[in-house]
Design an enzyme around this catalytic site. Structure first.
Site, PDB file in Angstrom:
ATOM      1  N   GLU A 167      -3.084   7.091  -4.630  1.00 47.70           N
ATOM      2  CA  GLU A 167      -2.954   5.916  -5.480  1.00 47.70           C
ATOM      3  C   GLU A 167      -2.679   6.307  -6.926  1.00 47.70           C
ATOM      4  OE1 GLU A 167      -5.161   1.697  -6.530  1.00 47.70           O
ATOM      5  OE2 GLU A 167      -5.851   2.918  -4.858  1.00 47.70           O
ATOM      6  N   HIS A 227      -1.330  -0.486 -10.278  1.00 49.98           N
ATOM      7  CA  HIS A 227      -1.988  -1.477  -9.419  1.00 49.98           C
ATOM      8  C   HIS A 227      -2.272  -2.757 -10.207  1.00 49.98           C
ATOM      9  CE1 HIS A 227      -4.876  -1.693  -5.708  1.00 49.98           C
ATOM     10  NE2 HIS A 227      -4.285  -2.850  -5.926  1.00 49.98           N
ATOM     11  N   ARG A 270       0.847  -1.191   0.000  1.00 46.47           N
ATOM     12  CA  ARG A 270       0.000   0.000   0.000  1.00 46.47           C
ATOM     13  C   ARG A 270       0.883   1.240   0.000  1.00 46.47           C
ATOM     14  NH1 ARG A 270      -3.303  -2.854  -1.575  1.00 46.47           N
ATOM     15  NH2 ARG A 270      -5.398  -3.292  -0.791  1.00 46.47           N
TER      16      ARG A 270
END
Length: 345
Positions: free
Chosen positions: A284, A303, A256
């Site tokens: 993100e 991701h 993360r």
């Protein structure tokens, strides 16, 4: 001669709870028929809001014994559980259940299974590739070759590259971290592991050497993050800890973005002192003006390390197998232990 116990298969009343896009991606034409054979399920009925007052949905929820969940499942709070008095189990066709399994579920005594072990496989594979490419300086040399459009003095420019007897540090002996340890076994690498909850003897059995975090950072050529996102792990790698990493070391983050101080890492990367492979950042999606998009010592991916494409079948098949075990009266192979959620993903 005694025979083993036999279990009569039944088809427990099951409801899908996930986002529409997830259902399309996860429940492929190969998986959905298997799920329907195992469960009494309406494949067209999908819950993305437990507060939906549709009468048909209400009747189906009232009958549900199992929820088959994945990404986009709404929280299973006390209000949601009131609509499902017969609910006994949650089978999650994805990784972490923290986004939807609440304390009310444990108070009810629900059985919960997760396919996290299946999602660990592609993340570990991505990490292995990133480790080997990082030590070989594949990204940097490819950028130099593209810029030069001609011969490069490899021995002169890259005198210390390679994977022979390099040191890899894994932060977190999670399902993914342990899978990475397994994948690294055939290589001539030293592997350090930091995890305050792991048994050093078990780490040694897996092929790693347990050590303190600061020692791992200072000794490793590549550092890979596999720790959970918890209050205690936020910005685990701050400016002071990033400064412990040797010149030329690489940071890999498939965990993360919150585990790393983005501003501090950016400063290190802009100076080219460190390298990075980042599948997660905080935020993100980085601002369009972030220098990390263009640095030759940084690989940014959106991701992609987790299950995608055909890998989603592995997730769904694992969850269907868990539901089949439940239907036969067998315990889950991959149950979620609420006592471990405080320090796991």
């Amino acid at each position: 001669m005694t025979s083993s116990p036999s279990y009569s298969a039944r088809r427990p009343a099951t409801v899908l709870a996930m986002s529409p896009g997830t259902r399309t991606a996860v429940l492929s034409g190969r998986i959905l028929p298997k799920l329907v054979r195992v469960a009494d399920l309406d494949p067209e009925l999908l819950v993305s809001d437990f507060g939906d007052d549709d009468p048909g949905l209400g009747r189906r929820l009232a009958e549900a014994e199992v929820l088959f969940t994945s990404w986009g499942c709404p929280p299973l709070d006390a209000g949601a559980l009131e609509r499902m008095p017969r609910l006994r189990a949650v089978v999650h066709a994805a990784g972490s259940v923290k986004h939807h399994v609440t304390e009310a579920c444990w108070d009810r005594g629900l059985l919960v299974s997760s396919a996290a072990i299946a999602n660990a496989v592609p993340v570990a594979e991505y990490t292995l590739a990133a480790i080997l490419f990082s030590n070989k300086r594949v990204l940097e040399s490819a950028h130099a070759y593209r810029s030069a459009r001609g011969p490069i003095d490899l021995l002169g420019c890259y005198p210390a590259v390679g994977n022979y007897r390099r040191t890899v540090g894994l932060i977190g002996a999670s399902l993914i971290g342990r899978r990475v340890l397994e994948l690294l076994r055939p290589f001539d690498l030293r592997v350090l592991v930091h995890d305050p909850y792991a048994d050093p003897a078990e780490i040694a059995t897996l092929g790693g050497e347990a050590c303190a975090l600061d020692e791992l950072l200072s000794r490793s050529d590549v550092v890979s993050l596999h720790a959970p996102e918890l209050p205690g792990t936020r910005r685990l790698l701050d400016a002071a800890r990033l400064a412990l990493m040797p010149d030329g070391a690489t940071l890999i983050n498939t965990a993360r973005g919150s585990l790393v101080d983005t501003a501090a890492l950016t400063e290190e990367l802009v100076t080219r002192r460190l390298h990075a492979v980042l599948d997660h950042t905080e935020p993100e999606v980085l601002p369009a003006g972030s220098p990390l998009f263009n640095l030759p010592n940084v690989l940014l991916t959106p991701h992609v390390a987790g299950s995608l494409g055909g890998e989603l079948d592995r997730l769904a098949a694992t969850a269907v197998a868990e539901l089949e075990r439940y239907a036969h009266g067998l315990p889950f192979r991959y149950p979620v232990d609420p006592a471990r959620l405080a320090y796991s993903a």
